[in-house]
Design a protein around this motif. Sequence first.
Motif, mmCIF file in Angstrom:
data_model
loop_
_atom_site.group_PDB
_atom_site.id
_atom_site.type_symbol
_atom_site.label_atom_id
_atom_site.label_comp_id
_atom_site.label_asym_id
_atom_site.label_seq_id
_atom_site.Cartn_x
_atom_site.Cartn_y
_atom_site.Cartn_z
ATOM 1 N N UNK A 34 48.316 37.884 13.963
ATOM 2 C CA UNK A 34 48.163 36.643 14.715
ATOM 3 C C UNK A 34 46.722 36.448 15.204
ATOM 4 N N UNK A 35 46.091 37.505 15.695
ATOM 5 C CA UNK A 35 44.812 37.359 16.389
ATOM 6 C C UNK A 35 43.575 37.675 15.544
ATOM 7 N N UNK A 36 43.675 38.605 14.622
ATOM 8 C CA UNK A 36 42.492 39.027 13.869
ATOM 9 C C UNK A 36 41.830 37.885 13.094
ATOM 10 N N UNK A 37 42.574 37.012 12.411
ATOM 11 C CA UNK A 37 41.894 35.927 11.688
ATOM 12 C C UNK A 37 41.057 35.026 12.605
ATOM 13 N N UNK A 38 41.534 34.769 13.817
ATOM 14 C CA UNK A 38 40.779 33.934 14.753
ATOM 15 C C UNK A 38 39.469 34.601 15.135
ATOM 16 N N UNK A 39 39.547 35.879 15.467
ATOM 17 C CA UNK A 39 38.358 36.624 15.880
ATOM 18 C C UNK A 39 37.387 36.740 14.710
ATOM 19 N N UNK A 40 37.911 36.946 13.526
ATOM 20 C CA UNK A 40 37.073 37.062 12.335
ATOM 21 C C UNK A 40 36.326 35.757 12.062
ATOM 22 N N UNK A 41 37.008 34.618 12.207
ATOM 23 C CA UNK A 41 36.347 33.320 12.008
ATOM 24 C C UNK A 41 35.215 33.122 13.013
ATOM 25 N N UNK A 42 35.496 33.421 14.274
ATOM 26 C CA UNK A 42 34.478 33.285 15.308
ATOM 27 C C UNK A 42 33.272 34.156 14.982
ATOM 28 N N UNK A 43 33.509 35.410 14.674
ATOM 29 C CA UNK A 43 32.416 36.345 14.392
ATOM 30 C C UNK A 43 31.648 35.921 13.136
ATOM 31 N N UNK A 44 32.340 35.437 12.125
ATOM 32 C CA UNK A 44 31.674 34.987 10.897
ATOM 33 C C UNK A 44 30.724 33.837 11.190
ATOM 34 N N UNK A 45 31.192 32.899 11.996
ATOM 35 C CA UNK A 45 30.357 31.746 12.332
ATOM 36 C C UNK A 45 29.184 32.141 13.225
ATOM 37 N N UNK A 46 29.407 33.030 14.136
ATOM 38 C CA UNK A 46 28.326 33.419 15.038
ATOM 39 C C UNK A 46 27.285 34.293 14.343
ATOM 40 N N UNK A 47 27.736 35.155 13.437
ATOM 41 C CA UNK A 47 26.825 36.119 12.821
ATOM 42 C C UNK A 47 26.324 35.688 11.453
ATOM 43 N N UNK A 48 27.107 34.882 10.737
ATOM 44 C CA UNK A 48 26.700 34.479 9.395
ATOM 45 C C UNK A 48 26.720 35.619 8.395
ATOM 46 N N UNK A 49 27.470 36.664 8.692
ATOM 47 C CA UNK A 49 27.518 37.843 7.831
ATOM 48 C C UNK A 49 28.955 38.368 7.831
ATOM 49 N N UNK A 50 29.600 38.314 6.677
ATOM 50 C CA UNK A 50 31.015 38.680 6.588
ATOM 51 C C UNK A 50 31.266 40.143 6.955
ATOM 52 N N UNK A 51 30.410 41.035 6.507
ATOM 53 C CA UNK A 51 30.615 42.459 6.796
ATOM 54 C C UNK A 51 30.473 42.741 8.286
ATOM 55 N N UNK A 52 29.461 42.169 8.904
ATOM 56 C CA UNK A 52 29.292 42.352 10.347
ATOM 57 C C UNK A 52 30.450 41.724 11.113
ATOM 58 N N UNK A 53 30.921 40.573 10.639
ATOM 59 C CA UNK A 53 32.042 39.905 11.294
ATOM 60 C C UNK A 53 33.293 40.774 11.249
ATOM 61 N N UNK A 54 33.530 41.430 10.118
ATOM 62 C CA UNK A 54 34.682 42.332 10.010
ATOM 63 C C UNK A 54 34.565 43.492 10.993
ATOM 64 N N UNK A 55 33.349 44.023 11.122
ATOM 65 C CA UNK A 55 33.126 45.109 12.087
ATOM 66 C C UNK A 55 33.421 44.651 13.508
ATOM 67 N N UNK A 56 32.959 43.454 13.852
ATOM 68 C CA UNK A 56 33.184 42.908 15.198
ATOM 69 C C UNK A 56 34.670 42.689 15.430
#
Length: 194
Positions: A34-56
Motif C-alpha cells: 500500500x505505502x511503498x509505491x507512494x514513497x517511491x514516486x515521491x523519492x523518484x521525483x525529488x531525486x530524479x534517480x530511480x536507484x536512489x529513490x529505491x534506497x530511500x
Amino acid sequence: MTMPYDALSEVSDDALLVLYANGDAEVARALTLRLTPRVLRLASRMLGDAAEAEDVAQEAMLRLWRIAAEWRQGEAQVSTWLYRVASNLCTDRLRRRRTVDIEAVPEIEDGQASAVEGMIEADRVSALQQALDGLPDRQRQAVVLRHIEGLSNPEIAEVMDIGVEAVESLTARGKRALAAALAGRREDLGYGDG
C-alpha cells in the motif's frame, strides 16, 4: 490476530501498523504494498534517480517498522509520517550530492502507446524532471507533494513542518519557476504551437 490478506484492504494504515507491532507479520505485506509505491514516486521525483529513490523508499519503510511498537494511533497518519521521513531522506541525499544527474531519466514502459507517443512522453517527463531539478529543494518538495502526489496543503504543511501559507507560497513560486523553465517548449514537447 491473523486476517486473510484480502480483508486487510479495508483496514486503516494505523490499525495495520498496530497489528504488525503486536506480532502479526502478515500485515507487513499489505502495508508495504500500500505505502511503498507512494514513497517511491515521491523519492523518484525529488531525486530524479530511480536507484536512489529505491534506497530511500526502503530506508523509509525500515524506519516505519522500527517505530511500529511506539506508534500512537490517532496522532498522525502513517502515510504523512512516511512522506515526511522520505522527504527528509531525499533532502539529505540532495545536500550530499549538490549536483544533479539530469541524464538519469526513467524509462516509460507502456504497451499501449506507439513508439512516437512513448518518445514524446519520455521527452515530457525529461523536461519536467529537468525543470523540477532546477527548483530549490523546498519548492521541489512542495510541488511534487501537491501536484504529483496529490496531497492537500495541510498535509504538506505537516510533512514539511511549515505553515499552510508557506506551502501555498512554495507551490506558487515553484509552479511559476516551472512555467518559466518550460516556456517556449510547447511545440518541441508535442503540444502544438507554442
